[in-house]
Design a protein around this motif. Structure first.
Motif, PDB file in Angstrom:
ATOM      1  N   UNK A  25       0.817  -1.217   0.000  1.00 38.17           N
ATOM      2  CA  UNK A  25       0.000   0.000   0.000  1.00 38.17           C
ATOM      3  C   UNK A  25       0.849   1.266   0.000  1.00 38.17           C
ATOM      4  N   UNK A  26       2.125   1.150   0.392  1.00 33.40           N
ATOM      5  CA  UNK A  26       2.999   2.341   0.426  1.00 33.40           C
ATOM      6  C   UNK A  26       4.156   2.220  -0.565  1.00 33.40           C
ATOM      7  N   UNK A  75      -1.138   7.942   1.551  1.00 32.65           N
ATOM      8  CA  UNK A  75      -0.391   6.698   1.730  1.00 32.65           C
ATOM      9  C   UNK A  75      -0.442   6.225   3.184  1.00 32.65           C
ATOM     10  N   UNK A  76      -0.413   7.162   4.128  1.00 35.09           N
ATOM     11  CA  UNK A  76      -0.585   6.804   5.542  1.00 35.09           C
ATOM     12  C   UNK A  76      -1.946   6.135   5.723  1.00 35.09           C
ATOM     13  N   UNK A  77      -2.970   6.747   5.160  1.00 35.92           N
ATOM     14  CA  UNK A  77      -4.330   6.201   5.250  1.00 35.92           C
ATOM     15  C   UNK A  77      -4.400   4.798   4.633  1.00 35.92           C
ATOM     16  N   UNK A  78      -3.790   4.628   3.467  1.00 36.75           N
ATOM     17  CA  UNK A  78      -3.819   3.335   2.766  1.00 36.75           C
ATOM     18  C   UNK A  78      -3.078   2.263   3.561  1.00 36.75           C
ATOM     19  N   UNK A  79      -1.967   2.626   4.167  1.00 44.20           N
ATOM     20  CA  UNK A  79      -1.195   1.719   5.020  1.00 44.20           C
ATOM     21  C   UNK A  79      -2.061   1.202   6.168  1.00 44.20           C
ATOM     22  N   UNK A  80      -2.737   2.101   6.849  1.00 44.77           N
ATOM     23  CA  UNK A  80      -3.571   1.745   7.996  1.00 44.77           C
ATOM     24  C   UNK A  80      -4.730   0.847   7.555  1.00 44.77           C
ATOM     25  N   UNK A  81      -5.407   1.225   6.491  1.00 38.54           N
ATOM     26  CA  UNK A  81      -6.537   0.433   5.995  1.00 38.54           C
ATOM     27  C   UNK A  81      -6.086  -0.965   5.564  1.00 38.54           C
ATOM     28  N   UNK A  82      -4.957  -1.049   4.879  1.00 32.76           N
ATOM     29  CA  UNK A  82      -4.455  -2.348   4.427  1.00 32.76           C
ATOM     30  C   UNK A  82      -4.105  -3.236   5.613  1.00 32.76           C
ATOM     31  N   UNK A  83      -3.538  -2.658   6.656  1.00 36.76           N
ATOM     32  CA  UNK A  83      -3.180  -3.445   7.843  1.00 36.76           C
ATOM     33  C   UNK A  83      -4.422  -4.024   8.504  1.00 36.76           C
ATOM     34  N   UNK A  84      -5.450  -3.220   8.645  1.00 41.65           N
ATOM     35  CA  UNK A  84      -6.679  -3.708   9.273  1.00 41.65           C
ATOM     36  C   UNK A  84      -7.328  -4.788   8.415  1.00 41.65           C
ATOM     37  N   UNK A 108      -0.559   4.132  13.252  1.00 45.43           N
ATOM     38  CA  UNK A 108       0.179   3.085  13.944  1.00 45.43           C
ATOM     39  C   UNK A 108      -0.631   1.789  13.907  1.00 45.43           C
ATOM     40  N   UNK A 109       0.053   0.695  13.617  1.00 38.35           N
ATOM     41  CA  UNK A 109      -0.615  -0.608  13.584  1.00 38.35           C
ATOM     42  C   UNK A 109       0.229  -1.630  14.343  1.00 38.35           C
ATOM     43  N   UNK A 110      -0.408  -2.739  14.667  1.00 35.40           N
ATOM     44  CA  UNK A 110       0.311  -3.915  15.161  1.00 35.40           C
ATOM     45  C   UNK A 110       0.043  -5.044  14.178  1.00 35.40           C
ATOM     46  N   UNK A 111       1.112  -5.763  13.837  1.00 35.01           N
ATOM     47  CA  UNK A 111       0.939  -6.920  12.957  1.00 35.01           C
ATOM     48  C   UNK A 111       0.426  -8.102  13.782  1.00 35.01           C
ATOM     49  N   UNK A 112       0.116  -9.231  13.161  1.00 39.35           N
ATOM     50  CA  UNK A 112      -0.416 -10.371  13.914  1.00 39.35           C
ATOM     51  C   UNK A 112       0.521 -10.905  15.009  1.00 39.35           C
ATOM     52  N   UNK A 113       1.811 -10.567  14.944  1.00 38.75           N
ATOM     53  CA  UNK A 113       2.763 -10.986  15.968  1.00 38.75           C
ATOM     54  C   UNK A 113       2.980  -9.924  17.041  1.00 38.75           C
ATOM     55  N   UNK A 116       4.932  -3.324  16.282  1.00 39.34           N
ATOM     56  CA  UNK A 116       4.292  -2.019  16.091  1.00 39.34           C
ATOM     57  C   UNK A 116       4.968  -1.289  14.938  1.00 39.34           C
ATOM     58  N   UNK A 117       4.194  -0.976  13.910  1.00 43.05           N
ATOM     59  CA  UNK A 117       4.707  -0.346  12.702  1.00 43.05           C
ATOM     60  C   UNK A 117       3.929   0.954  12.478  1.00 43.05           C
ATOM     61  N   UNK A 118       4.626   1.978  12.052  1.00 42.02           N
ATOM     62  CA  UNK A 118       4.043   3.302  11.820  1.00 42.02           C
ATOM     63  C   UNK A 118       4.337   3.738  10.389  1.00 42.02           C
ATOM     64  N   UNK A 119       3.387   4.429   9.782  1.00 42.97           N
ATOM     65  CA  UNK A 119       3.637   5.150   8.530  1.00 42.97           C
ATOM     66  C   UNK A 119       3.469   6.628   8.881  1.00 42.97           C
ATOM     67  N   UNK A 120       4.406   7.455   8.414  1.00 45.09           N
ATOM     68  CA  UNK A 120       4.416   8.868   8.776  1.00 45.09           C
ATOM     69  C   UNK A 120       4.789   9.740   7.582  1.00 45.09           C
ATOM     70  N   UNK A 121       4.169  10.904   7.542  1.00 41.94           N
ATOM     71  CA  UNK A 121       4.554  11.942   6.583  1.00 41.94           C
ATOM     72  C   UNK A 121       4.394  13.275   7.296  1.00 41.94           C
ATOM     73  N   UNK A 122       4.823  14.320   6.652  1.00 39.62           N
ATOM     74  CA  UNK A 122       4.668  15.665   7.214  1.00 39.62           C
ATOM     75  C   UNK A 122       3.843  16.497   6.245  1.00 39.62           C
TER      76      UNK A 122
END
Length: 127
Positions: A25-26, A75-84, A108-113, A116-122
């Protein structure tokens, strides 16, 4: 400068599917697969997942945190949606985080394990 990061997972096949969706997604792609590891990136493997079948689940208040810079809030939004959609959980919906600096937009998301992974922009803010 950091060249790459790696995280541990209990089930490599499940993690590869999860990260193909989330990192895809990113703009990251699966670039390398070995028997106990896989590497994702844009031009070379920057983000590795490594099989560690014996690891215990990461507690909510522990574990590593990896932040990935992206170009746009979309892309932050897409990252979060894809993780969920891929079975991860939210640790913070996409949005501005003024406590981290002006224009800091992240999710911020957590994977199945439990990693904790974050996608960030300014983004430019009014003011």
């Amino acid at each position: 400068m950091i060249d790459h990061v790696s995280i541990a997972v209990r089930d490599l096949d499940r993690a590869m599917r999860f990260y193909e969706a989330v990192l895809g997604a990113i703009g990251y792609h699966k670039l390398e697969v070995r028997p106990a590891t896989g590497g994702f990136g844009k031009k070379y493997p920057e983000f590795w997942i490594n099989l560690r079948a014996a690891i215990v689940p990461v507690g909510a208040d522990s574990g590593a945190h990896v932040g990935l810079r992206v170009r746009t809030p979309e892309l932050v939004d897409a990252f979060h949606a894809a993780a969920l959609a891929a079975g991860g959980s939210s640790e913070g919906a996409p949005g501005l985080r003024p406590q981290h600096g002006e224009g800091y937009y992240a999710a911020f998301i957590r994977d199945p394990d439990g990693n904790r992974i974050e996608a960030v922009t300014f983004v430019k803010t009014e003011g």
